[in-house]
Design an enzyme around this catalytic site. Structure first.
Site, PDB file in Angstrom:
ATOM      1  N   LYS B  76     -19.790   9.742  -1.946  1.00  0.00           N
ATOM      2  CA  LYS B  76     -21.222  10.045  -1.900  1.00  0.00           C
ATOM      3  C   LYS B  76     -21.504  10.766  -0.587  1.00  0.00           C
ATOM      4  O   LYS B  76     -20.969  10.374   0.465  1.00  0.00           O
ATOM      5  CB  LYS B  76     -22.002   8.727  -1.973  1.00  0.00           C
ATOM      6  CG  LYS B  76     -23.517   8.871  -2.067  1.00  0.00           C
ATOM      7  CD  LYS B  76     -24.194   7.498  -2.159  1.00  0.00           C
ATOM      8  CE  LYS B  76     -25.685   7.593  -2.388  1.00  0.00           C
ATOM      9  NZ  LYS B  76     -26.313   6.247  -2.511  1.00  0.00           N
ATOM     10  N   SER B 151     -29.384   5.960  -6.562  1.00  0.00           N
ATOM     11  CA  SER B 151     -29.276   7.214  -5.844  1.00  0.00           C
ATOM     12  C   SER B 151     -27.865   7.802  -5.876  1.00  0.00           C
ATOM     13  O   SER B 151     -27.687   8.992  -5.641  1.00  0.00           O
ATOM     14  CB  SER B 151     -29.683   7.010  -4.379  1.00  0.00           C
ATOM     15  OG  SER B 151     -28.788   6.128  -3.738  1.00  0.00           O
ATOM     16  N   SER B 175     -28.446   1.269  -6.338  1.00  0.00           N
ATOM     17  CA  SER B 175     -27.947   2.643  -6.365  1.00  0.00           C
ATOM     18  C   SER B 175     -26.500   2.814  -6.812  1.00  0.00           C
ATOM     19  O   SER B 175     -26.044   3.937  -7.013  1.00  0.00           O
ATOM     20  CB  SER B 175     -28.116   3.295  -4.996  1.00  0.00           C
ATOM     21  OG  SER B 175     -29.467   3.578  -4.775  1.00  0.00           O
TER      22      SER B 175
END
Lengths: 478, 489
Positions: B76, B151, B175
């Site tokens: 990420k 997210s 997330s």
């Protein structure tokens, strides 16, 4: 109307740790800009603070020295505000749970009485960096070397009622932190600075007047002057029918005036909240006892001991223990010479006046304790007189030699203690001044001084004054 | 190669069936083939990946390989990676290259995992759909018109479409679990403190935790094993041993007590999702588990509490992005205030600004007690609910999200409805517990994947991985792939 002044001080003492409060960068002063700021000090994204436990030890030591409880689960909080030299956008400080809770410090008043000043709290926090406004063609340079340096903010109760008391308190705290070895005491470099909260009220009134906060004063003299000028300003305002506004003011030493920085309305809302990157500092009894065991001798104890151990007067002991550096210097001289009183006189007298004249700290003295010891020893064993000693001291100060002996030797200042030689000089002087001899013998004893002067002159000051006196008396009787 | 587990890939590497360079090239090729549609990656690090793969091949040849050596991974884009841009999917950090590497990434790099690239996400991890990205939305491989969740959307998409065998995400309020659920893969959020946060760009420090996306619990266990553990650079990481997560995967679930919080099965839950979750519970019964209804009475307070605490921390955490030292700075600032206002105004997206403002408000003088302090009290109540529940059960199960992946744009103008997507995941972050999302089937209505949430007690990662693994031994939901990506272009 009679007015009463109320003063509280917030002192920022930089803790003399090797590295910063939450990063491993060095705290050394005076380095090239931004050479002592790592990714944590620069507040790069994703980096995290890690507490320097040495700062916790130092704060704990301070707390114990002022008789304060140590916060067992004290917490770091973020104080949020934007400023270019505050890289995180917040300062890590302590808010409602400081490491040092209510303690006290006694100060000596001019009338000889002791007054107890409350120390509300002391807490750990990071220093900010510096904004440099000169030399950048209208832009501002940022130096983050100081960013993250550990500070102990020491907050007093509003217990002081004159500028003199405030200075006395500041000096006591200044001495204490140096005794504890947690601060280098350097006011010029900003290692020890203070904010003063000042208000006035009619004598006898209970509630406090509106206060002004005088920011960042870094000398004892300026604290006194700033407070006095601020008190005058506030009284003038009130007596002219006005009202003091709560605000932050800056003292300008050049103009000897304070001026407004920002009012209460403009004040930041710091939005304090516990820093989620740091856990509460759990302080155990065991840790406190370990720290307590390292407590050095404090000023009051040293003062008592100096009077007992070295038979010093109250005054001498007081002066010599105002700073740990001075006390240590004196003790080194006294121990190596076994001449406590003489050592005290020289430290308080000649040495101090030279330091003052050149504006030096004792740690910067060109005459080391070892050098002064050599001088005191030569006075004690009568190699030189006190008067000659001042000349030798001057030479040592000027760097003309490493020991008193070296100077005495090279300048030929050795005291003449050979009574034969002194007698010879006396005989000559007596013989060549018959009129004065007659006067003396007819009862005009003041003339004795004339003879002493003549002998000392003839010996270039090196004759032992006591011997000169004794031998002269004998000769003049004849 | 994409259908093999990490253990199988490792075996293939060690036996010489294929090299790490070949394996890495294979995934780089898939990224090149499919990512134009999916937008899972912000940065693809082909050169670094291949040179790391080469080093991995040397290690394998020298016999010094770990079980992860040579297997590529994606991160990420909020894990800092030295020398490679870390953008947080924000214009603010579009030009930011960190001079350090996040501890979790460092550990996996040390283990020999080549980095394929940095994945898409909601800006600064704020969002539940991956639509709040400066680089555009990531797409759900099961239906490109739908969101992959957020997210950590990009990391989930990368694994779901097999552009990477495994990836890292972070989970602040769901997330990892929510995008895992919405894309039909396995994801684990460890206990707060299990994985170092050093080098992970903070959203809400007391809630953020790094974790893993993979195709199975078994794969998650391997990667989590390596990235876990105390880190002197993170004071909130916990000094305790990391058990062997793989060792207990095959433990029997006989007499396992599963708690089903009634608050997780309320009227807000889509009936299609409820059906899938209930079916999964039935499978657990067959595995010998005992089902107990429990109550987490303060669940309804999780959203209000979270949306005070997280923005409050974020408002402070994001203060460092001021245009002074790195990141975006506006053109020709007039003065300091102008520089702050325009750099931050132009550099942050609207959801980030919304949360900064909410958080600033919650911490302001006069509001702190009513919002921040009260939220912290609720947080303790929520932790207490879980504590009591875990006195009677071994794990807690429920849905991950109230519905399946929604359409891109469907909730963009309605932040409150977006916030509700996290209703079943937030409370776990507030308590600091560990949780997983495990693929459990598909919605009858729209054929989109549905995840089962498994919540474990503090530091009980081994337990929930075991519970997930046993389920994956009797079901094959985790092996389903979106057909558009099941072949090779």
């Amino acid at each position: 109307m009679e007015w009463e002044t109320v003063i509280g001080l917030e002192i920022h003492a930089q803790l003399s740790t090797k590295s910063k409060l939450f990063s491993g960068s060095s705290t050394e002063y005076g380095q090239q800009p931004n050479t002592q700021a790592n990714v944590v000090d620069l507040a790069m994204p994703g980096v995290l603070p890690v507490l320097n436990t040495e700062a916790v030890r130092m704060a704990t030591l301070f707390g114990l020295a002022i008789d304060a409880p140590i916060g067992r689960g004290n917490v770091f909080a973020r104080k949020n505000y934007f400023y270019p030299d505050l890289p995180q956008g917040y300062q890590i400080s302590q808010f409602d749970k400081p490491i040092v809770e209510l303690g006290h410090m006694d100060i000596l008043l001019e009338n000889g009485e002791t007054k107890r000043i409350g120390v509300t709290r002391a807490h750990l926090e990071q220093d900010a960096g510096k904004s440099l406004h000169k030399d950048y063609a209208g832009m501002t340079g940022i130096d983050l070397n100081r960013s993250g340096t550990p500070l102990l903010e020491i907050v007093s109760e509003p217990d002081m009622s004159s500028a003199k008391e405030a200075v006395a308190y500041m000096k006591k705290i200044h001495a204490l932190v140096q005794y504890l070895g947690i601060n280098d005491g350097n006011l010029q470099e900003g290692s020890f600075r203070c904010d003063a909260n000042v208000s006035v009220r009619p004598k006898g009134q209970k509630e406090l007047g509106t206060r002004a906060e005088l920011k960042n004063i870094n000398s004892f003299r300026f604290v006194e002057r700033a407070i006095n000028i601020e008190v005058e300003r506030q009284i003038d305002i009130i007596e002219d029918g006005g009202k003091v506004v709560q605000e932050t003011r800056l003292y300008d030493p050049d103009k000897n005036e304070t001026r407004s920085m920002r009012s209460k309305e403009e004040a930041n809302d710091y939005r304090y909240f516990p820093d989620p990157d740091l856990l509460p500092i759990e302080i155990t009894d065991e840790f406190i006892e370990t720290v307590r065991a390292t407590m050095p001798e404090l000023p009051q104890a040293k003062y008592q001991r100096f009077m007992a151990e070295y038979a010093l007067t109250d005054y001498d002991a007081g002066v010599l223990t105002t700073s740990r550096a001075v006390a240590d210097y004196f003790e080194e001289v006294a121990k190596s010479t076994n001449e406590a009183k003489l050592s005290a006189n020289w430290v308080i007298g000649e040495l101090s006046s030279h330091l003052n004249a050149d504006d030096l700290e004792i740690s910067q003295s060109p005459v080391s304790a070892e050098m002064l010891s050599s001088l005191v020893s030569r006075i004690a064993d009568k190699t030189i007189s006190g008067k000659i000693a001042k000349e030798v001291f001057q030479a040592l100060w000027a760097g003309e030699g490493k020991t008193a002996d070296e100077i005495i030797e090279s300048k030929g200042l050795k005291q003449i203690t050979d009574s034969g030689a002194i007698e010879g000089m006396i005989d000559e002087i007596v013989a060549s001044n018959p009129a004065q001899v007659e006067q003396y013998r007819s009862g005009k004893e003041k003339v004795f001084g004339f003879f002493v002067g003549q002998v000392m002159k003839a010996s270039q000051g090196k004759a032992n004054p006591a011997q000169v006196n004794e031998l002269l008396k004998d000769k003049l009787k004849e | 190669m994409k259908n093999r587990s990490l253990t199988e890939l490792s075996a293939g590497l060690k036996s010489g069936e294929f090299s790490s360079v070949e394996l890495t090239q294979y995934f780089l090729q898939r990224i090149s083939n499919y990512d134009t549609d999916l937008n899972a990656f912000i940065t693809v690090t082909e050169e670094q990946a291949l040179s790391a793969a080469k080093v991995a091949d040397e290690k394998i040849a020298a016999g010094s390989a770990t079980d992860l050596t040579g297997i590529p991974i994606a991160y990420k884009d909020l894990f800092c990676t030295e020398g490679v841009r870390t953008s947080c999917a924000s214009k603010m950090l579009d030009n930011f290259i960190a001079p350090y590497t996040a501890t979790a990434v460092e550990k996996l790099t040390q283990a020999g995992m080549p980095m394929l690239g940095k994945t898409n996400m909601d800006e600064f991890a704020m969002g539940s759909s991956n639509e709040n990205s400066f680089y555009g939305a990531a797409k759900n491989p099961w239906d490109l018109e739908r969101v992959p969740g957020g997210s950590s959307g990009g990391s989930a998409v990368a694994v779901a479409a097999k552009l990477a065998p495994v990836s890292l995400g972070t989970d602040t309020g769901g997330s990892i679990r929510q995008p895992a659920s919405l894309t039909g893969i396995t994801g684990i959020k460890p206990t707060y403190g299990r994985v170092s946060r050093f080098g992970m760009i903070a959203y809400a420090s007391s809630l953020d935790q790094g974790g893993v996306f993979a195709s199975s619990a078994e794969d998650c266990a391997l990667v989590l094993q390596t990235m876990s553990g105390f880190d002197a650079k993170d004071s909130t990481s916990v000094e305790r041993g990391v058990p062997d997560f793989s060792a207990s995967l095959n433990d029997s679930l006989q007499e396992l007590k599963i708690g089903l919080p009634k608050e997780f099965f309320d009227e807000g839950l889509d009936s299609n999702v409820a059906d899938v979750v209930n079916e999964a519970i039935e499978a657990y019964k067959k595995l010998g588990a005992e089902i107990v209804e429990i109550s987490l009475p303060n669940t309804h307070l999780a959203i209000p509490s979270y949306y005070v605490i997280a923005p409050a921390e974020a408002s402070s955490n994001l203060s460092r992005f001021d245009g002074v030292r790195y990141g975006y700075r506006c053109d020709e600032p007039k003065d300091l205030t102008d520089m702050y206002m325009r750099s931050r105004g132009e550099g942050f997206g609207s959801e980030v600004k919304r949360r900064i403002m909410t958080g600033t408000y919650a911490l302001s003088a006069g509001y702190y007690d009513a919002y921040y302090l009260k939220a912290q009290k609720i947080r303790r109540l929520i932790s207490e609910d879980f504590k009591q529940a875990f006195e009677n059960v071994d794990v807690i199960m429920g849905p991950v999200a109230p519905e399946t992946a929604f359409k891109i744009g469907e909730k963009s103008d309605d932040p409150i409805s977006m916030y509700l997507s996290d209703i079943y995941t937030l409370s776990l972050n507030l308590a600091g517990l560990t949780g997983m999302s495990v693929p459990a089937g598909f919605s009858r209505e729209n054929k989109m994947p549905v995840g089962l949430q498994i919540i474990g007690n503090y530091f009980d990662e081994a337990k929930i991985l075991n519970v997930a693994h046993q389920y994956q031994q009797v079901t094959d939901w985790h092996k389903k792939m979106p057909s558009a990506y099941a072949g090779e272009k």
